[in-house]
Design a protein around this motif. Sequence first.
Motif, short mmCIF file in Angstrom:
data_model
loop_
_atom_site.label_atom_id
_atom_site.label_comp_id
_atom_site.label_asym_id
_atom_site.label_seq_id
_atom_site.Cartn_x
_atom_site.Cartn_y
_atom_site.Cartn_z
N GLN A 1 -33.19 -46.51 -25.38
CA GLN A 1 -33.18 -47.93 -25.66
C GLN A 1 -32.49 -48.19 -27.01
O GLN A 1 -32.40 -47.30 -27.86
N THR B 1 -33.22 -52.68 -19.33
CA THR B 1 -33.11 -53.92 -20.08
C THR B 1 -33.85 -55.03 -19.34
O THR B 1 -34.45 -54.80 -18.28
N PRO C 1 -29.42 -49.40 -20.08
CA PRO C 1 -28.89 -49.86 -21.38
C PRO C 1 -27.47 -49.37 -21.65
O PRO C 1 -26.72 -50.02 -22.39
#
Length: 301
Positions: free
Chosen positions: A284, A211, A217
């Motif tokens: 992600q 991130t 993440p």
Amino acid sequence: MAATAAAASPLSSFTIPSPIPSLSFFFPKPSKPFSLRRSFRSLSLSLAPKSKPSDIDTSFFDELNPEEDVVFDPPTPPEGFIPPPSFDDGPEETEDEIAAAYEELYGPAYSGVSVLGNDVHVMDSKVKRTSAFGKVKKEKVKDGFEERVVQVRRVTKVVKGGKQLHFRAVVVVGDKQGQVGVGVGKAKEVIGAVQKSATNARRNIITIPMTKYLTFPHRSEGDYGAATVMLRPAAPGTGVIAGGAVRIVLEMAGVENALGKQLGSKNALNNARATVVAVQKMKQFREVAQERGIPMEELWK
């Protein structure tokens, strides 16, 4: 008896000639040493015509006065002849044009600046640097990856003649921007083992999803052999709280805030590979939203 002695006296003075003559009879010694070059030289001198002083024409030099100044009289140019421009009459070249021409002829300069966009390290790779024992040193590859040795162990192999001693090195390479790789290599010397493992690690580069706060993440776990690694994201300012090979892998990848824990074996190689397995399971938010076919805003509902 007297007759016998008289008959033996002429026989004693008579000598029987040798049936085989000596070699000097067939090959007499020459008075001078024979030379093929000398014989050809004498033959060519005898055949070449001899020139007399009266045969040389010197009439041109008789009319020339060495003290007189010779006037240069070039021929007249034809009609419509345009002389070429002089070298100094052209426009002056800029410094960039001169640098580009120099780099095209001799390669990139040692200043580290390339005008044509070439590799500035190409000349350094061609320079052979030898060590004290005359061996050529292998230069480190300048590709933006940093290397860190995790472990070096001495291993033995039992063969028919005894034991063979080798070294095994575990190396982690990374650019601290999300790319990292773990490699292992064996050699009879520590330096060779480290170089082999670094090459092996560059062949196994992976990308870690992070991130904007340089953390994971989401949480993940990975297994490799008997080693189990647990990874958790952390708030900004936490740092990397992990130990052993897990910490090295995360630092070389560029992760600044994360939590890691080794739950199984303490083997450094297995824990490093378990960390890679745990990282490869991460995704992600945009990838998950794209797979589900929904906008990212609906992931947190």
